[in-house]
Design a protein around this motif. Structure first.
Motif, PDB file in Angstrom:
ATOM      1  N   HIS A 122       0.831  -1.210   0.000  1.00  0.00           N
ATOM      2  CA  HIS A 122       0.000   0.000   0.000  1.00  0.00           C
ATOM      3  C   HIS A 122       0.864   1.257   0.000  1.00  0.00           C
ATOM      4  O   HIS A 122       0.781   2.086   0.923  1.00  0.00           O
ATOM      5  CB  HIS A 122      -0.933  -0.001   1.216  1.00  0.00           C
ATOM      6  N   PRO A 123       1.678   1.434  -1.039  1.00  0.00           N
ATOM      7  CA  PRO A 123       2.563   2.608  -1.076  1.00  0.00           C
ATOM      8  C   PRO A 123       1.798   3.936  -1.105  1.00  0.00           C
ATOM      9  O   PRO A 123       2.298   4.949  -0.603  1.00  0.00           O
ATOM     10  CB  PRO A 123       3.379   2.405  -2.345  1.00  0.00           C
ATOM     11  N   GLN A 124       0.595   3.940  -1.670  1.00  0.00           N
ATOM     12  CA  GLN A 124      -0.187   5.174  -1.728  1.00  0.00           C
ATOM     13  C   GLN A 124      -0.586   5.645  -0.335  1.00  0.00           C
ATOM     14  O   GLN A 124      -0.627   6.850  -0.080  1.00  0.00           O
ATOM     15  CB  GLN A 124      -1.412   5.004  -2.639  1.00  0.00           C
ATOM     16  N   LEU A 125      -0.846   4.716   0.589  1.00  0.00           N
ATOM     17  CA  LEU A 125      -1.187   5.110   1.959  1.00  0.00           C
ATOM     18  C   LEU A 125       0.041   5.645   2.684  1.00  0.00           C
ATOM     19  O   LEU A 125      -0.049   6.630   3.419  1.00  0.00           O
ATOM     20  CB  LEU A 125      -1.782   3.931   2.727  1.00  0.00           C
ATOM     21  N   ALA A 126       1.170   5.001   2.456  1.00  0.00           N
ATOM     22  CA  ALA A 126       2.415   5.490   3.060  1.00  0.00           C
ATOM     23  C   ALA A 126       2.720   6.896   2.559  1.00  0.00           C
ATOM     24  O   ALA A 126       3.091   7.783   3.335  1.00  0.00           O
ATOM     25  CB  ALA A 126       3.566   4.543   2.733  1.00  0.00           C
ATOM     26  N   GLN A 127       2.519   7.123   1.291  1.00  0.00           N
ATOM     27  CA  GLN A 127       2.767   8.443   0.710  1.00  0.00           C
ATOM     28  C   GLN A 127       1.771   9.469   1.267  1.00  0.00           C
ATOM     29  O   GLN A 127       2.140  10.584   1.612  1.00  0.00           O
ATOM     30  CB  GLN A 127       2.665   8.366  -0.805  1.00  0.00           C
ATOM     31  N   GLN A 128       0.513   9.081   1.338  1.00  0.00           N
ATOM     32  CA  GLN A 128      -0.524   9.991   1.834  1.00  0.00           C
ATOM     33  C   GLN A 128      -0.220  10.486   3.245  1.00  0.00           C
ATOM     34  O   GLN A 128      -0.488  11.638   3.576  1.00  0.00           O
ATOM     35  CB  GLN A 128      -1.881   9.272   1.820  1.00  0.00           C
ATOM     36  N   PHE A 129       0.356   9.615   4.069  1.00  0.00           N
ATOM     37  CA  PHE A 129       0.637   9.985   5.456  1.00  0.00           C
ATOM     38  C   PHE A 129       2.112  10.333   5.674  1.00  0.00           C
ATOM     39  O   PHE A 129       2.585  10.368   6.803  1.00  0.00           O
ATOM     40  CB  PHE A 129       0.169   8.876   6.404  1.00  0.00           C
ATOM     41  N   ALA A 130       2.820  10.606   4.579  1.00  0.00           N
ATOM     42  CA  ALA A 130       4.217  11.072   4.619  1.00  0.00           C
ATOM     43  C   ALA A 130       5.123  10.140   5.417  1.00  0.00           C
ATOM     44  O   ALA A 130       5.962  10.591   6.187  1.00  0.00           O
ATOM     45  CB  ALA A 130       4.292  12.492   5.152  1.00  0.00           C
ATOM     46  N   VAL A 131       4.931   8.842   5.221  1.00  0.00           N
ATOM     47  CA  VAL A 131       5.789   7.862   5.879  1.00  0.00           C
ATOM     48  C   VAL A 131       7.063   7.755   5.051  1.00  0.00           C
ATOM     49  O   VAL A 131       7.046   7.271   3.928  1.00  0.00           O
ATOM     50  CB  VAL A 131       5.079   6.486   5.992  1.00  0.00           C
ATOM     51  N   ARG A 132       8.162   8.226   5.606  1.00  0.00           N
ATOM     52  CA  ARG A 132       9.442   8.261   4.892  1.00  0.00           C
ATOM     53  C   ARG A 132      10.359   7.120   5.298  1.00  0.00           C
ATOM     54  O   ARG A 132      11.271   6.763   4.581  1.00  0.00           O
ATOM     55  CB  ARG A 132      10.152   9.584   5.156  1.00  0.00           C
ATOM     56  N   SER A 133      10.140   6.584   6.497  1.00  0.00           N
ATOM     57  CA  SER A 133      10.934   5.463   6.967  1.00  0.00           C
ATOM     58  C   SER A 133      10.041   4.575   7.821  1.00  0.00           C
ATOM     59  O   SER A 133       9.006   5.018   8.325  1.00  0.00           O
ATOM     60  CB  SER A 133      12.140   5.952   7.774  1.00  0.00           C
ATOM     61  N   GLY A 152     -10.586   9.928  12.369  1.00  0.00           N
ATOM     62  CA  GLY A 152      -9.923  10.388  11.164  1.00  0.00           C
ATOM     63  C   GLY A 152      -8.816  11.400  11.359  1.00  0.00           C
ATOM     64  O   GLY A 152      -8.157  11.799  10.414  1.00  0.00           O
ATOM     65  N   LYS A 153      -8.596  11.808  12.588  1.00  0.00           N
ATOM     66  CA  LYS A 153      -7.557  12.799  12.867  1.00  0.00           C
ATOM     67  C   LYS A 153      -6.340  12.139  13.518  1.00  0.00           C
ATOM     68  O   LYS A 153      -6.482  11.290  14.384  1.00  0.00           O
ATOM     69  CB  LYS A 153      -8.086  13.884  13.795  1.00  0.00           C
ATOM     70  N   ILE A 154      -5.151  12.580  13.093  1.00  0.00           N
ATOM     71  CA  ILE A 154      -3.931  12.067  13.701  1.00  0.00           C
ATOM     72  C   ILE A 154      -3.713  12.775  15.034  1.00  0.00           C
ATOM     73  O   ILE A 154      -3.661  14.000  15.098  1.00  0.00           O
ATOM     74  CB  ILE A 154      -2.703  12.301  12.791  1.00  0.00           C
ATOM     75  N   LEU A 155      -3.625  11.976  16.086  1.00  0.00           N
ATOM     76  CA  LEU A 155      -3.385  12.522  17.421  1.00  0.00           C
ATOM     77  C   LEU A 155      -1.899  12.513  17.758  1.00  0.00           C
ATOM     78  O   LEU A 155      -1.422  13.338  18.530  1.00  0.00           O
ATOM     79  CB  LEU A 155      -4.132  11.691  18.473  1.00  0.00           C
ATOM     80  N   TRP A 156      -1.184  11.538  17.189  1.00  0.00           N
ATOM     81  CA  TRP A 156       0.230  11.336  17.515  1.00  0.00           C
ATOM     82  C   TRP A 156       0.869  10.505  16.416  1.00  0.00           C
ATOM     83  O   TRP A 156       0.194   9.690  15.797  1.00  0.00           O
ATOM     84  CB  TRP A 156       0.306  10.603  18.853  1.00  0.00           C
ATOM     85  N   ARG A 157       2.151  10.750  16.157  1.00  0.00           N
ATOM     86  CA  ARG A 157       2.887   9.905  15.215  1.00  0.00           C
ATOM     87  C   ARG A 157       4.357   9.908  15.578  1.00  0.00           C
ATOM     88  O   ARG A 157       4.867  10.879  16.120  1.00  0.00           O
ATOM     89  CB  ARG A 157       2.662  10.349  13.780  1.00  0.00           C
ATOM     90  N   LYS A 158       5.007   8.790  15.272  1.00  0.00           N
ATOM     91  CA  LYS A 158       6.427   8.649  15.580  1.00  0.00           C
ATOM     92  C   LYS A 158       6.987   7.505  14.756  1.00  0.00           C
ATOM     93  O   LYS A 158       6.303   6.538  14.476  1.00  0.00           O
ATOM     94  CB  LYS A 158       6.617   8.364  17.068  1.00  0.00           C
ATOM     95  N   GLY A 159       8.234   7.646  14.369  1.00  0.00           N
ATOM     96  CA  GLY A 159       8.900   6.594  13.625  1.00  0.00           C
ATOM     97  C   GLY A 159      10.051   6.011  14.408  1.00  0.00           C
ATOM     98  O   GLY A 159      10.543   6.626  15.355  1.00  0.00           O
ATOM     99  N   GLY A 160      10.463   4.819  14.009  1.00  0.00           N
ATOM    100  CA  GLY A 160      11.640   4.196  14.593  1.00  0.00           C
ATOM    101  C   GLY A 160      11.352   3.254  15.737  1.00  0.00           C
ATOM    102  O   GLY A 160      10.215   2.991  16.089  1.00  0.00           O
ATOM    103  N   ILE A 161      12.444   2.747  16.296  1.00  0.00           N
ATOM    104  CA  ILE A 161      12.356   1.788  17.398  1.00  0.00           C
ATOM    105  C   ILE A 161      12.145   2.542  18.705  1.00  0.00           C
ATOM    106  O   ILE A 161      12.755   3.579  18.946  1.00  0.00           O
ATOM    107  CB  ILE A 161      13.634   0.931  17.459  1.00  0.00           C
TER     108      ILE A 161
END
Length: 101
Positions: free
Chosen positions: A57-68, A78-87
């Protein structure tokens, strides 16, 4: 999962929805799987887990600006409350989510 179905699920979900953006080949994602599942389970149904394979689902990753990956986002209605990447440690993840439950 189709983009339309995902958007519908996000907008209609009255509960907290924890989205795990991952890929099967990703070592850090595999490391985080048991951590994420244990923390989400500890909230006893107050947070629903949804795993999105960025390869399928690369389009979903792109839509939510998932870079890593791994990359996590917490949604409600439907609203993002929090986001974080990595371990993260189990303690850190639980602490981040605690404020939303």
């Amino acid at each position: 999962m189709a983009k339309k179905n995902f958007k519908e699920l996000l907008s209609k979900s009255q509960e907290l929805l924890f989205v795990d953006f991952y890929a099967d080949w990703c070592g850090p994602c595999q490391t985080m799987n048991p951590v994420v599942e244990e923390v989400i389970d500890s909230y006893e149904g107050k947070i629903k887990l949804l795993k999105i394979d960025v390869e399928k689902h690369p389009q979903l990753a792109q839509q939510f600006a998932v870079r890593s990956i791994p990359h996590y986002a917490l949604f409600k209605r439907g609203k993002i409350l929090w986001r974080k990447g990595g371990i993260m440690t189990k303690k850190d993840l639980a602490q981040y989510l605690k404020g939303f439950v």
